[in-house]
Design an enzyme around this catalytic site. Structure first.
Site, PDB file in Angstrom:
ATOM      1  N   MET A  84       0.838  -1.200   0.000  1.00 54.86           N
ATOM      2  CA  MET A  84       0.000   0.000   0.000  1.00 54.86           C
ATOM      3  C   MET A  84       0.876   1.255   0.000  1.00 54.86           C
ATOM      4  SD  MET A  84      -3.439  -0.936   2.068  1.00 54.86           S
ATOM      5  CE  MET A  84      -2.790  -0.744   3.719  1.00 54.86           C
ATOM      6  N   GLY A  85       2.170   1.092  -0.256  1.00 51.55           N
ATOM      7  CA  GLY A  85       3.063   2.244  -0.336  1.00 51.55           C
ATOM      8  C   GLY A  85       3.516   2.739   1.024  1.00 51.55           C
ATOM      9  N   LEU A 104       6.652   3.178   1.842  1.00 48.01           N
ATOM     10  CA  LEU A 104       7.550   2.032   2.043  1.00 48.01           C
ATOM     11  C   LEU A 104       8.566   2.270   3.149  1.00 48.01           C
ATOM     12  CD1 LEU A 104       8.144   1.161  -1.711  1.00 48.01           C
ATOM     13  CD2 LEU A 104       6.370   0.288  -0.146  1.00 48.01           C
ATOM     14  N   HIS A 149       9.156  -3.396   3.975  1.00 51.21           N
ATOM     15  CA  HIS A 149       8.786  -3.587   2.569  1.00 51.21           C
ATOM     16  C   HIS A 149      10.028  -3.881   1.722  1.00 51.21           C
ATOM     17  CE1 HIS A 149       5.436  -0.696   3.806  1.00 51.21           C
ATOM     18  NE2 HIS A 149       4.760  -1.724   3.360  1.00 51.21           N
ATOM     19  N   ASP A 161       2.114  -9.752   8.579  1.00 54.48           N
ATOM     20  CA  ASP A 161       0.680  -9.982   8.393  1.00 54.48           C
ATOM     21  C   ASP A 161       0.465 -11.478   8.174  1.00 54.48           C
ATOM     22  OD1 ASP A 161      -0.499  -7.074   8.122  1.00 54.48           O
ATOM     23  OD2 ASP A 161       1.365  -7.114   7.007  1.00 54.48           O
ATOM     24  N   SER A 181       5.929  -0.662  10.622  1.00 54.17           N
ATOM     25  CA  SER A 181       4.600  -0.545  10.023  1.00 54.17           C
ATOM     26  C   SER A 181       4.383   0.903   9.602  1.00 54.17           C
ATOM     27  CB  SER A 181       3.527  -0.926  11.049  1.00 54.17           C
ATOM     28  OG  SER A 181       2.254  -0.491  10.616  1.00 54.17           O
ATOM     29  N   SER A 182       3.687   1.075   8.504  1.00 51.58           N
ATOM     30  CA  SER A 182       3.345   2.440   8.094  1.00 51.58           C
ATOM     31  C   SER A 182       2.515   3.109   9.186  1.00 51.58           C
ATOM     32  CB  SER A 182       2.561   2.410   6.785  1.00 51.58           C
ATOM     33  OG  SER A 182       3.302   1.736   5.786  1.00 51.58           O
ATOM     34  N   ARG A 183       1.768   2.331   9.940  1.00 52.43           N
ATOM     35  CA  ARG A 183       0.896   2.909  10.974  1.00 52.43           C
ATOM     36  C   ARG A 183       1.670   3.363  12.203  1.00 52.43           C
ATOM     37  NH1 ARG A 183      -2.944  -1.020   8.647  1.00 52.43           N
ATOM     38  NH2 ARG A 183      -4.640   0.211   7.751  1.00 52.43           N
TER      39      ARG A 183
HETATM   40  P1  AMP Z   1       1.342  -2.930   3.506  1.00 50.06           P
HETATM   41  O1  AMP Z   1       1.888  -1.855   2.634  1.00 50.06           O
HETATM   42  O2  AMP Z   1       1.242  -2.581   4.936  1.00 50.06           O
HETATM   43  O3  AMP Z   1       0.074  -3.528   2.926  1.00 50.06           O
HETATM   44  O4  AMP Z   1       2.392  -4.101   3.450  1.00 50.06           O
HETATM   45  C1  AMP Z   1       2.819  -4.619   2.219  1.00 50.06           C
HETATM   46  C2  AMP Z   1       3.585  -5.895   2.472  1.00 50.06           C
HETATM   47  O5  AMP Z   1       4.699  -5.611   3.302  1.00 50.06           O
HETATM   48  C3  AMP Z   1       2.738  -6.950   3.195  1.00 50.06           C
HETATM   49  O6  AMP Z   1       3.012  -8.229   2.650  1.00 50.06           O
HETATM   50  C4  AMP Z   1       3.231  -6.832   4.609  1.00 50.06           C
HETATM   51  O7  AMP Z   1       3.103  -8.029   5.347  1.00 50.06           O
HETATM   52  C5  AMP Z   1       4.692  -6.495   4.401  1.00 50.06           C
HETATM   53  N1  AMP Z   1       5.240  -5.836   5.589  1.00 50.06           N
HETATM   54  C6  AMP Z   1       4.739  -4.771   6.250  1.00 50.06           C
HETATM   55  N2  AMP Z   1       5.475  -4.489   7.333  1.00 50.06           N
HETATM   56  C7  AMP Z   1       6.476  -5.414   7.366  1.00 50.06           C
HETATM   57  C8  AMP Z   1       7.575  -5.668   8.255  1.00 50.06           C
HETATM   58  N3  AMP Z   1       7.787  -4.923   9.338  1.00 50.06           N
HETATM   59  N4  AMP Z   1       8.391  -6.703   7.965  1.00 50.06           N
HETATM   60  C9  AMP Z   1       8.183  -7.466   6.869  1.00 50.06           C
HETATM   61  N5  AMP Z   1       7.178  -7.285   6.004  1.00 50.06           N
HETATM   62  C10 AMP Z   1       6.334  -6.270   6.248  1.00 50.06           C
END
Ligand code: AMP
Length: 309
Positions: A32-33, A35, A39, A151, A186-188
């Site tokens: 979802m960007g 990054l 990511h 996730d 996490s982006s959050r």
């Molecule tokens: P998102 O942009 O949050 O939807 O995440 C995109 C991908 O990155 C998903 O497959 C997530 O599980 C992975 N991801 C997000 N945070 C992490 C992290 N801290 N370590 C590894 N993978 C991650």
């Protein structure tokens, strides 16, 4: 950054598919960007297969009403620059209309594995995830797709989806990247303000506590879950769940045995955070484990070692 190293940016499924059609080995990293290094770990792991394409799309159908869809960070230009530095060949950044054109109505329900944990707390979330990934998989036809163990339930939902719909995609599950104090990236995490950042450490600390209880011989799932929840509550986390479930079914069992996922979710300020750890539990020993042995970076790299792009 040289002009040549900038990835192609496609907004149309047809343009991306045409550009990728003749490649036998490449990997898609759906995101979802906004990054971060987590990511980028996915991109690095996916690169063992061949050229990497990253999709950047804040998918409206995976957000429940009242969640953070509108304020979710969107930084496509910065994302493309970071991906250029890693040699990514293409970024697929569709508009909402491209993936959800007027009149579309198909939704994908993966079933039991999507029901507990985040499925129980985020109405429609996994239906949205499964639907958008089906659109990406069917539209782009990636041989390999990479997802983060961060996730973990999403990984298991997509594993079921790929098996059931016969996509024939090799799934790659990448270990969770953490900050130095254990907080999963996490982006959050951007939503955390002031001492909420300290409170947020309680999620990974609670999982470590659960791991120690397992290692000390505790096998009663209810006892471990209560202990893990307690660590989060004591720190001030508004807990959504703290549960131990079997992998890959996510069945809830009374006794910890075999491959288990310890998963937590909770709210800290405006941020809803999740985290998990996976363990192999035997009668006399407990070890950290990947979510699925067949989908680790090493296993996937070995399968693709002899292939050419
Ligand atoms: P998102 O942009 O949050 O939807 O995440 C995109 C991908 O990155 C998903 O497959 C997530 O599980 C992975 N991801 C997000 N945070 C992490 C992290 N801290 N370590 C590894 N993978 C991650």
């Amino acid at each position: 950054m040289t002009a040549e190293s900038r990835p192609a940016v496609w907004t149309r499924t047809s343009a991306a598919r045409d550009a990728l059609r003749d490649r036998a080995a490449w990997a898609l990293v759906p995101t979802m960007g906004d990054l971060h290094e987590g990511h980028l770990d996915l991109v690095r792991a996916a690169a063992s297969v061949g050229p990497v394409v990253v999709s950047v799309f804040v998918n409206p159908t995976q957000f429940a009403p009242g969640e953070d869809y509108d304020r979710y960070p969107r930084r496509l230009e910065a994302d493309v620059e970071r991906l250029a530095a890693l040699g990514v060949i293409g970024v697929f950044a569709p508009t909402v209309d491209e993936l959800y054109p007027t009149g579309e109505s198909t939704r994908v329900d993966v079933g039991a594995v999507a029901r507990p944990l985040c499925g129980a707390h985020r109405a429609g979330h996994f239906e949205g995830v499964a639907t958008v990934c089906t659109k990406l998989f069917a539209g782009l036809r990636p041989p390999v797709a990479a997802f983060g163990e961060k996730d973990a339930q999403q990984c298991l939902v997509l594993h079921r989806l790929v098996e059931d719909l016969r996509f024939g995609i090799d799934l790659l599950f990448v270990p969770t990247r953490r900050e130095d104090d254990g907080l999963a990236m996490s982006s959050r995490n951007r939503y955390l303000e002031g001492d909420q950042r300290t409170t947020a450490r309680a999620l990974s600390a609670a999982l470590e506590h659960g791991g120690r209880r397992l290692t000390a011989g505790e096998r009663d799932v209810g006892v471990i879950e209560a202990a893990v929840r307690g660590v989060m509550i004591d720190a001030g986390v508004d807990v959504d769940y703290a549960e131990m479930r079997r992998v890959p079914s996510l069945a809830h069992e009374a006794r910890a045995e075999g491959r288990v996922l310890l998963a937590v979710a909770g709210h800290v300020g405006r941020a809803r955070l999740i985290d998990n750890r996976c363990f192999d539990v035997r009668d006399d020993a407990v070890a950290s484990a990947p979510l699925m042995d067949a989908h680790t970076p090493e296993a996937v790299a070995a399968r693709w070692a002899d292939r050419t792009t």
